[in-house]
Design an enzyme around this catalytic site. Sequence first.
Site, PDB file in Angstrom:
ATOM      1  N   GLU A  35       0.839  -1.206   0.000  1.00 38.83           N
ATOM      2  CA  GLU A  35       0.000   0.000   0.000  1.00 38.83           C
ATOM      3  C   GLU A  35       0.879   1.264   0.000  1.00 38.83           C
ATOM      4  OE1 GLU A  35      -3.558  -1.911   2.811  1.00 38.83           O
ATOM      5  OE2 GLU A  35      -1.849  -0.919   3.722  1.00 38.83           O
ATOM      6  N   THR A 113      -6.269  -0.578   2.760  1.00 35.28           N
ATOM      7  CA  THR A 113      -7.338  -1.364   2.159  1.00 35.28           C
ATOM      8  C   THR A 113      -8.331  -1.808   3.237  1.00 35.28           C
ATOM      9  OG1 THR A 113      -5.995  -3.346   2.373  1.00 35.28           O
ATOM     10  CG2 THR A 113      -5.900  -2.177   0.276  1.00 35.28           C
ATOM     11  N   LYS A 196     -14.585  -2.455   6.743  1.00 30.68           N
ATOM     12  CA  LYS A 196     -13.984  -3.132   7.900  1.00 30.68           C
ATOM     13  C   LYS A 196     -12.485  -3.280   7.641  1.00 30.68           C
ATOM     14  CE  LYS A 196     -14.034  -8.041   9.276  1.00 30.68           C
ATOM     15  NZ  LYS A 196     -12.896  -8.580   8.530  1.00 30.68           N
ATOM     16  N   ASP A 197     -11.671  -2.852   8.619  1.00 31.86           N
ATOM     17  CA  ASP A 197     -10.218  -3.008   8.440  1.00 31.86           C
ATOM     18  C   ASP A 197      -9.594  -3.520   9.728  1.00 31.86           C
ATOM     19  OD1 ASP A 197      -9.990  -0.890  10.218  1.00 31.86           O
ATOM     20  OD2 ASP A 197      -8.467   0.144   9.030  1.00 31.86           O
ATOM     21  N   MET A 198      -8.240  -3.386   9.814  1.00 34.02           N
ATOM     22  CA  MET A 198      -7.542  -3.920  10.985  1.00 34.02           C
ATOM     23  C   MET A 198      -6.678  -2.866  11.697  1.00 34.02           C
ATOM     24  SD  MET A 198      -6.478  -7.603   9.299  1.00 34.02           S
ATOM     25  CE  MET A 198      -5.583  -8.168  10.733  1.00 34.02           C
ATOM     26  N   GLU A 199      -6.808  -1.596  11.308  1.00 30.31           N
ATOM     27  CA  GLU A 199      -5.975  -0.557  11.939  1.00 30.31           C
ATOM     28  C   GLU A 199      -6.699   0.751  12.255  1.00 30.31           C
ATOM     29  OE1 GLU A 199      -4.964  -1.742   8.805  1.00 30.31           O
ATOM     30  OE2 GLU A 199      -3.547  -3.256   9.514  1.00 30.31           O
ATOM     31  N   ASP A 222     -12.125  -6.306  -0.975  1.00 29.91           N
ATOM     32  CA  ASP A 222     -12.939  -7.527  -0.944  1.00 29.91           C
ATOM     33  C   ASP A 222     -14.324  -7.223  -0.404  1.00 29.91           C
ATOM     34  OD1 ASP A 222     -10.745  -7.494   1.380  1.00 29.91           O
ATOM     35  OD2 ASP A 222     -12.640  -8.173   2.231  1.00 29.91           O
TER      36      ASP A 222
END
Length: 264
Positions: A35, A113, A196-199, A222
């Site tokens: 990224e 992303t 929805k992400d992770m950070e 996705d």
Amino acid sequence: MAPSHDDKAVSEVRDGSAAKRPISNILFVIAMQTEASPLVEKFQLTEQPDSVFPEGVSWVRYSGKYNDLNIDIVCPGKDKTLGVDCVGTVSAALLTYASIQALRPDLIINAGTAGGFKAKGASIGDVFLVSDVAFHDRRIPIPVFDLYGVGAREMYSTPNLAKELSLKVCKLSTGDSLDMTPEDEASILANNATVKDMEGAAVAYVADLFKVPAILLKAVTDLIDGEKPTAEEFLQNLASVTSALDQTTTQVVDFISGKCCADL
Ligand code: FMC
């Protein structure tokens, strides 16, 4: 005694004068090398070998000047043992904290992303500006702790940016897994999130601790409620979606150039 750099920064945030000063230092927090690389190239940044970070950490910093802006991109780097990008909230929060201390940004941008819900109008390649964040995997079923776990917060308001660039705006839900349990899904729905992400919520939490305005840009790799398995679809679309993210991010930086946070 003259006020220290820290005292001055805090009082400027309190009296609002920081928001009325032209933005000069932008800090990008980006989880994955894939990224970050196109933006490092686009802004012609160079990797800084003498790190401002503690010795031994995997964190990487690229810096340079773009128009009138000092730009830093920081990434958590590769896991020392496994060699993969240190994605997720723990690395993101630590990196954001250390970078704020070392670099004193006027503005933070977390670009990355995300998974999107097609039922909420998301499509592959969409880039969203995030209006609100929350966590979906911090379940603490005790009064008030439940709200702390969800950690909902509004992002810094940037109506002019959203309008000028016709950005799609939505809510983001963050958790430490790429997949989604039924409990996570219920919580994401309750958070009214489109992506929805992770950070994101971790970066927003740390930015908020130090009252640094933060912007979150999330590009959909996705579709969580689509037919394809998430991991497969994510890997398949990562490169192409990253280039969409790169384009929007450059437009955002061009818009920011010469402005104050209050003008965003
Ligand atoms: N769920 C959670 N995170 C992501 C995602 C999804 N469906 N798609 N893309 C991501 C982001 C996360 O924020 C990570 O940085 C990375 O991509 C996946 O490990």
